[in-house]
Design a protein around this motif. Structure first.
Motif, PDB file in Angstrom:
ATOM      1  N   LEU A  64      35.343  43.953  49.986  1.00 35.72           N
ATOM      2  CA  LEU A  64      34.024  44.335  50.486  1.00 35.72           C
ATOM      3  C   LEU A  64      33.895  45.852  50.535  1.00 35.72           C
ATOM      4  O   LEU A  64      33.685  46.476  51.578  1.00 35.72           O
ATOM      5  N   GLY A  65      34.040  46.454  49.374  1.00 36.80           N
ATOM      6  CA  GLY A  65      34.091  47.883  49.161  1.00 36.80           C
ATOM      7  C   GLY A  65      34.936  48.084  47.920  1.00 36.80           C
ATOM      8  O   GLY A  65      35.139  47.156  47.141  1.00 36.80           O
ATOM      9  N   PRO A  66      35.466  49.282  47.666  1.00 37.58           N
ATOM     10  CA  PRO A  66      36.402  49.443  46.553  1.00 37.58           C
ATOM     11  C   PRO A  66      37.604  48.515  46.733  1.00 37.58           C
ATOM     12  O   PRO A  66      38.064  48.278  47.843  1.00 37.58           O
ATOM     13  N   LEU A  67      38.108  47.970  45.635  1.00 35.83           N
ATOM     14  CA  LEU A  67      39.212  47.024  45.695  1.00 35.83           C
ATOM     15  C   LEU A  67      40.465  47.722  46.233  1.00 35.83           C
ATOM     16  O   LEU A  67      40.881  48.777  45.734  1.00 35.83           O
TER      17      LEU A  67
ATOM     18  N   THR B 273      39.303  39.551  39.358  1.00 37.80           N
ATOM     19  CA  THR B 273      38.967  38.238  38.796  1.00 37.80           C
ATOM     20  C   THR B 273      39.824  37.145  39.414  1.00 37.80           C
ATOM     21  O   THR B 273      39.330  36.065  39.767  1.00 37.80           O
ATOM     22  N   LEU B 274      41.116  37.416  39.536  1.00 36.04           N
ATOM     23  CA  LEU B 274      42.020  36.434  40.143  1.00 36.04           C
ATOM     24  C   LEU B 274      41.737  36.262  41.636  1.00 36.04           C
ATOM     25  O   LEU B 274      41.849  35.157  42.179  1.00 36.04           O
ATOM     26  N   LEU B 275      41.359  37.352  42.301  1.00 31.61           N
ATOM     27  CA  LEU B 275      41.059  37.273  43.734  1.00 31.61           C
ATOM     28  C   LEU B 275      39.820  36.430  44.006  1.00 31.61           C
ATOM     29  O   LEU B 275      39.773  35.663  44.975  1.00 31.61           O
ATOM     30  N   LEU B 276      38.818  36.575  43.169  1.00 29.73           N
ATOM     31  CA  LEU B 276      37.581  35.822  43.373  1.00 29.73           C
ATOM     32  C   LEU B 276      37.778  34.331  43.123  1.00 29.73           C
ATOM     33  O   LEU B 276      36.940  33.519  43.520  1.00 29.73           O
TER      34      LEU B 276
ATOM     35  N   ALA C  13      47.379  25.759  33.496  1.00 29.69           N
ATOM     36  CA  ALA C  13      45.930  25.991  33.419  1.00 29.69           C
ATOM     37  C   ALA C  13      45.578  27.466  33.373  1.00 29.69           C
ATOM     38  O   ALA C  13      44.407  27.815  33.180  1.00 29.69           O
ATOM     39  N   GLY C  14      46.557  28.361  33.586  1.00 23.12           N
ATOM     40  CA  GLY C  14      46.264  29.782  33.557  1.00 23.12           C
ATOM     41  C   GLY C  14      46.995  30.529  34.651  1.00 23.12           C
ATOM     42  O   GLY C  14      47.933  30.007  35.282  1.00 23.12           O
ATOM     43  N   TYR C  15      46.563  31.765  34.910  1.00 23.05           N
ATOM     44  CA  TYR C  15      47.190  32.597  35.939  1.00 23.05           C
ATOM     45  C   TYR C  15      46.563  32.290  37.304  1.00 23.05           C
ATOM     46  O   TYR C  15      45.347  32.126  37.420  1.00 23.05           O
ATOM     47  N   GLN C  16      47.407  32.264  38.330  1.00 20.80           N
ATOM     48  CA  GLN C  16      46.926  31.940  39.677  1.00 20.80           C
ATOM     49  C   GLN C  16      47.495  32.933  40.677  1.00 20.80           C
ATOM     50  O   GLN C  16      48.704  33.164  40.725  1.00 20.80           O
ATOM     51  N   LEU C  17      46.603  33.509  41.487  1.00 21.58           N
ATOM     52  CA  LEU C  17      46.991  34.410  42.564  1.00 21.58           C
ATOM     53  C   LEU C  17      46.946  33.644  43.877  1.00 21.58           C
ATOM     54  O   LEU C  17      45.891  33.126  44.260  1.00 21.58           O
ATOM     55  N   SER C  18      48.063  33.563  44.577  1.00 16.14           N
ATOM     56  CA  SER C  18      48.140  32.838  45.845  1.00 16.14           C
ATOM     57  C   SER C  18      47.788  33.789  46.983  1.00 16.14           C
ATOM     58  O   SER C  18      48.419  34.845  47.145  1.00 16.14           O
ATOM     59  N   VAL C  19      46.776  33.414  47.757  1.00 15.07           N
ATOM     60  CA  VAL C  19      46.326  34.221  48.888  1.00 15.07           C
ATOM     61  C   VAL C  19      46.298  33.318  50.117  1.00 15.07           C
ATOM     62  O   VAL C  19      45.659  32.259  50.102  1.00 15.07           O
ATOM     63  N   ALA C  20      46.976  33.716  51.166  1.00 17.27           N
ATOM     64  CA  ALA C  20      47.005  32.922  52.396  1.00 17.27           C
ATOM     65  C   ALA C  20      45.635  32.934  53.054  1.00 17.27           C
ATOM     66  O   ALA C  20      44.823  33.844  52.825  1.00 17.27           O
ATOM     67  N   PRO C  21      45.327  31.917  53.877  1.00 17.86           N
ATOM     68  CA  PRO C  21      44.044  31.923  54.607  1.00 17.86           C
ATOM     69  C   PRO C  21      43.891  33.209  55.408  1.00 17.86           C
ATOM     70  O   PRO C  21      44.797  33.616  56.136  1.00 17.86           O
ATOM     71  N   GLY C  22      42.753  33.861  55.262  1.00 19.55           N
ATOM     72  CA  GLY C  22      42.538  35.133  55.942  1.00 19.55           C
ATOM     73  C   GLY C  22      43.221  36.290  55.258  1.00 19.55           C
ATOM     74  O   GLY C  22      43.290  37.388  55.817  1.00 19.55           O
ATOM     75  N   GLY C  23      43.707  36.077  54.014  1.00 17.16           N
ATOM     76  CA  GLY C  23      44.408  37.129  53.305  1.00 17.16           C
ATOM     77  C   GLY C  23      43.514  38.130  52.614  1.00 17.16           C
ATOM     78  O   GLY C  23      44.007  39.072  52.001  1.00 17.16           O
TER      79      GLY C  23
ATOM     80  N   LEU D   4      33.484  45.510  45.577  1.00 16.82           N
ATOM     81  CA  LEU D   4      34.105  45.762  44.269  1.00 16.82           C
ATOM     82  C   LEU D   4      33.524  47.011  43.609  1.00 16.82           C
ATOM     83  O   LEU D   4      33.307  47.055  42.398  1.00 16.82           O
ATOM     84  N   ALA D   5      33.278  48.006  44.436  1.00 19.92           N
ATOM     85  CA  ALA D   5      32.685  49.245  43.927  1.00 19.92           C
ATOM     86  C   ALA D   5      33.570  49.851  42.847  1.00 19.92           C
ATOM     87  O   ALA D   5      34.796  49.899  42.971  1.00 19.92           O
ATOM     88  N   GLY D   6      32.948  50.301  41.784  1.00 22.89           N
ATOM     89  CA  GLY D   6      33.676  50.946  40.694  1.00 22.89           C
ATOM     90  C   GLY D   6      34.019  50.031  39.545  1.00 22.89           C
ATOM     91  O   GLY D   6      34.336  50.511  38.448  1.00 22.89           O
ATOM     92  N   LEU D   7      33.967  48.714  39.738  1.00 28.12           N
ATOM     93  CA  LEU D   7      34.257  47.789  38.651  1.00 28.12           C
ATOM     94  C   LEU D   7      32.963  47.486  37.900  1.00 28.12           C
ATOM     95  O   LEU D   7      31.948  47.131  38.515  1.00 28.12           O
ATOM     96  N   THR D   8      32.991  47.607  36.589  1.00 30.32           N
ATOM     97  CA  THR D   8      31.789  47.471  35.786  1.00 30.32           C
ATOM     98  C   THR D   8      31.832  46.198  34.953  1.00 30.32           C
ATOM     99  O   THR D   8      32.886  45.602  34.748  1.00 30.32           O
TER     100      THR D   8
END
Length: 453
Positions: free
Chosen positions: A10-13, A35-38, A95-105, A146-150
């Motif tokens: 919610l701002g620059p990554l 992309t993986l985070l979203l 199925a592809g690349y996966q980024l694991s993020v804990a709840p609230g991560g 995601l400021a700065g990503l085009t």
């Protein structure tokens, strides 16, 4: 955990391990991470990553380029991973690349959780707690997400996230208005209207805040500005706010906090009346019926009363009387002239007599049906005379719907009946029980339109 990685979108990554900010590398590598985070905790094919990061200008060998950036991200996110060892945080699945993020991560996860909790609390009527949740969630926004990503994908994502933030701001503004804080709310509302000029729900709150602080002319000007922006097609919320402002027969309503309904009608329950000779005859007949039938009628009589009164306790009593009758008549059919069986027969007879007497007394007490003897007032609100402050306190009627009811009543005259209110779109059909239990319509004598005004 101290070494867990958390992300900020919610701002620059940004990414942090504990308090240490991680160096995420070049812009393309950050775009792959975004992309993986979203799609956190879901696999994303390499081809989809290429489409979202490079758009219409994909690299010649997109899969290899993505693999290179994935390797760079693994070095950043999992610095202690051994060479060629499988990743724990960023993995490759069929199925592809996966980024694991804990709840609230991620701050996006936390924001979504706060908004969801706020809506749950608001539905329960906990306005102050819901407001606090929204303030906390909205406080996570640092700048444009995601400021700065085009690229087209990130532009669309930003627009969607901006819509989520605007919806949360609308709910926050409505809650502040419901708690009577329109004076303090106005400066922030003016800023938000400039930021989101086409959000009609936010504009409706702005109109009502202006109106309730005595600035009716400014409220009407704001409404005209909104109409120009939306092509003359106001939303139901904006139209309801405008119709309230047009009510010139009373001043803007003052804030009401924890107010009790002031306009109610009391319908007392009927007090108990003398039984009369018919009532006493019925009572005596019900009391003697079990004895006259040697207990056979006890179970059906009490069972019928249990069904009529919907009482499980009476149902258990009827079952007990039935068991007593069955036991006695079973033993009576198999008498044996020995001392043991004579004793059993006496016990069965005693049980039947007791159950017969109890059933007679119980039936005599319950028949005929009696009223409570004390008047218990039931509070009802008249839809034709209740002000908005009262309607807002009723279950099943949201604050904005109370506004609509008042506007409809003033525009088209009093309601003729509850069915008329349904026909005019005030309530669904059938009327929900929670509304029908507290709302009534007392018809108003027809009067010339001039008098109604």
């Amino acid at each position: 955990m101290e070494d867990s990685v958390r992300f900020e979108l919610l701002g620059p990554l940004r990414a942090y391990r504990g308090r240490q900010e991680l160096e995420l590398g070049p812009a393309r590598q950050q775009a792959v991470l975004a992309t993986l985070l979203l799609a956190a905790n879901h696999a994303v094919p390499a081809s989809e990553i290429v489409d979202q990061v490079w758009g219409d200008e994909p690299p010649a060998n997109g899969a290899n380029v993505v693999q290179k950036y994935i390797a760079g991200l693994r070095r950043v996110l999992e610095p202690d991973r051994l060479p060629r060892a499988a990743g724990q945080l960023l993995t490759l699945t069929p199925a592809g690349y996966q980024l694991s993020v804990a709840p609230g991560g991620s701050d996006l996860d936390v924001f979504t959780a706060h908004v969801g909790e706020a809506r749950r609390l608001r539905a329960l009527g906990c306005r102050a707690e819901a407001t606090a949740e929204l303030r906390t969630g909205l406080g996570l926004w640092r700048s444009e997400p995601l400021a700065g990503l085009t690229g087209g994908y990130f532009d669309a994502t930003r627009a969607q996230l901006a819509g989520d933030r605007a919806a949360a701001l609308e709910e926050w503004a409505e809650l502040e208005l419901e708690q009577g804080r329109e004076q303090a709310l106005l400066p922030e509302l003016s800023r938000l209207i400039a930021e989101y000029p086409r959000r009609q729900r936010l504009r409706a709150v702005h109109l009502l805040a202006l109106y309730r602080t005595g600035r009716q002319a400014d409220a009407l000007t704001s409404y005209q500005q909104a109409l120009q922006l939306v092509g003359g097609r106001p939303s139901p919320e904006l139209e309801a706010a405008y119709r309230q402002i047009l009510q010139n027969d009373r001043p803007p309503p003052a804030p009401v906090v924890d107010a009790e309904p002031v306009l109610t009608h009391y319908w007392p329950e009927p007090a108990s009346a003398p039984l009369g000779w018919k009532g006493w005859t019925l009572k005596v007949a019900a009391g003697l019926l079990p004895s006259a039938t040697m207990g056979i009628a006890a179970a059906p009589l009490i069972g019928g009363l249990a069904i009529r009164r919907r009482s499980w306790k009476l149902g258990l009593a009827a079952l007990g009387y039935l068991v007593s009758s069955i036991v006695f008549f079973t033993i009576a059919d198999k008498r044996v002239d020995t001392e043991d069986f004579v004793l059993i027969d006496a016990v069965a007879m005693t049980g039947l007599l007791l159950s017969t007497v109890l059933a007679g007394l119980q039936a005599a007490w319950l028949v005929p049906a009696r009223t409570t003897g004390t008047a218990q007032p039931r509070v009802m609100v008249d839809l034709n005379s209740a002000p908005e402050q009262v309607l807002r306190t009723l279950p099943g009627i949201p604050p904005m719907h109370a506004v609509l009811i008042i506007a409809e009543r003033n525009a088209r005259g009093p309601f003729r009946s509850l069915e008329d209110a349904v026909a005019r779109g005030m309530f669904p059909s059938p009327v929900p029980r929670q509304i029908a239990d507290v709302v009534l319509v007392i018809p108003v004598q027809d009067a010339p339109k001039e008098e109604r005004r």
